[in-house]
Scaffold this motif. Structure first.
Motif, short mmCIF file in Angstrom:
data_model
loop_
_atom_site.label_atom_id
_atom_site.label_comp_id
_atom_site.label_asym_id
_atom_site.label_seq_id
_atom_site.Cartn_x
_atom_site.Cartn_y
_atom_site.Cartn_z
N ALA A 1 30.61 40.49 40.69
CA ALA A 1 30.19 40.65 39.30
C ALA A 1 31.30 41.26 38.45
O ALA A 1 31.55 40.82 37.32
N THR A 2 31.98 42.26 38.98
CA THR A 2 33.03 42.95 38.24
C THR A 2 34.24 42.05 38.01
O THR A 2 34.74 41.95 36.89
N ARG A 3 34.70 41.41 39.06
CA ARG A 3 35.93 40.62 38.96
C ARG A 3 35.76 39.37 38.09
O ARG A 3 36.71 38.93 37.45
N PHE A 4 34.56 38.79 38.09
CA PHE A 4 34.37 37.55 37.34
C PHE A 4 33.49 37.74 36.11
O PHE A 4 33.11 36.76 35.47
N ASN A 5 33.21 39.00 35.79
CA ASN A 5 32.49 39.34 34.56
C ASN A 5 31.19 38.56 34.42
O ASN A 5 30.92 37.91 33.40
N VAL A 6 30.39 38.60 35.47
CA VAL A 6 29.07 37.96 35.44
C VAL A 6 28.01 39.02 35.72
O VAL A 6 28.32 40.14 36.15
N THR A 7 26.75 38.68 35.49
CA THR A 7 25.66 39.63 35.74
C THR A 7 25.48 39.84 37.24
O THR A 7 25.90 39.01 38.05
N LYS A 8 24.83 40.94 37.59
CA LYS A 8 24.55 41.20 39.00
C LYS A 8 23.64 40.12 39.57
O LYS A 8 23.80 39.71 40.73
#
Length: 317
Positions: A55-62
């Motif tokens: 989620a952090t690296r690809f800027n997506v929701t959990k």
């Protein structure tokens, strides 16, 4: 953020496969995880991918990260790829087909994916004494086209020259993972695969790419790509706004303005003396591809009608 360096043997970079965006991302995270161990990996090593990390690296929701990891258990395990290698005994070229992973599992309570690379994959991400390609994960983290990720990787393997060899269309399609019956018409291939991939790369990565196409008879048979790192491209306006004119000028613009430049008296100092106006124009068009030479010729370009703004390029004439 950590030094998220992706490193692959060029054999793997040039392999043929079809992975969806989430699956490519998980492979890339697994490669990073393998490097982070600092101890090397084997075909028995279990690599942990955390949903929070995805989620952090690809800027997506959990939620999107959980879904990606869960679906990988079913989808990624079935994915295969093929690559060319040399036979150990005869040194002749052979085609190898392999799975990406030999084992994969998802621990629901911990939101962790455990990945074990297939035996054929391990040396291709650890055997780096030969030719290999490396790039930062952040360069492809925002790409949402699976073809854009693959194209970026293929391009960056030629970063020392900034230009690929001429690539046969069938070989290119295979590397992108296209089936024979997918986007058979060139207009569909360009509109659905090539142009969106290039647009994403130009907008979201550290390079700007363009391509030339070559024909066999009336049909396009091959492509050649050239690219520049954005940091290499020139800044030209007085307000220090980075306007990448060299990369934005199309081939049609380049040749049109080269023809105009060839007739300027002030351009005489660049002429070889014995060449015709047509030959001179062709050479000027080549000069305009180089950012430094473009910068040098920019005052003359303005004189023959080339104008720029921070939003788009315009031309008079």
């Amino acid at each position: 953020m950590k030094n998220d360096l992706i490193v692959k043997d060029n054999i793997l970079v040039n392999a043929s496969y079809n992975l969806e965006v989430t699956e490519q991302r998980l492979i890339l995270l697994s490669i990073i995880r393998a490097r982070e161990t600092g101890q090397g990996i084997t075909s028995d090593s279990k690599l942990e991918i955390h949903a929070s990390d995805y989620a952090t690296r690809f800027n997506v929701t959990k939620e999107a990260a959980y879904s990606a990891l869960k679906n990988a258990v079913h989808n990624l395990f079935e994915r295969k790829f093929s690559f060319k290698d040399n036979h150990a005994d005869t040194d002749k070229e052979i085609v190898v087909k392999s799975r990406w992973v030999s084992r994969i599992s998802y621990v629901d309570d911990l939101a962790i994916l455990e990945v074990t690379f297939a035996p054929d994959v391990v040396p291709l991400i650890t055997r780096l004494e030969k030719q290999f390609t490396s790039y930062q994960l952040k360069q492809v983290a925002q790409l949402t086209s699976k073809y854009a990720i693959r194209l970026y990787e293929l391009l960056i393997s030629w970063k020392s020259t900034g230009r690929t060899p001429i690539i046969d269309i069938a070989d290119f399609r295979s590397k992108l993972g296209l089936e024979i019956n997918e986007y058979q018409k060139m207009i569909n291939f360009k509109n659905r695969v090539l142009e969106p991939a290039i647009q994403q790369i130009n907008e979201l990565t550290d390079i700007v790419v363009k391509y030339e196409q070559f024909k066999s008879g009336r049909s396009i048979s091959s492509f050649q790509f050239s690219f520049k790192h954005k940091e290499e491209l020139i800044q030209v306006n007085n307000n220090n706004n980075a306007v990448y004119l060299a990369s934005k000028m199309t081939d049609a613009q380049r040749h049109m303005f080269a023809h105009k430049l060839s007739e300027l008296p002030e351009m005489g100092k660049y002429s070889h003396g014995t060449e015709s106006y047509q030959q001179f124009a062709i050479r000027i068009a080549e000069m305009l591809q180089d950012p430094e030479q473009f910068k040098e010729l920019y005052p003359y370009l303005k004189k023959v009608g080339y104008m720029t703004s921070t939003k788009k390029d315009t031309m008079n004439g």
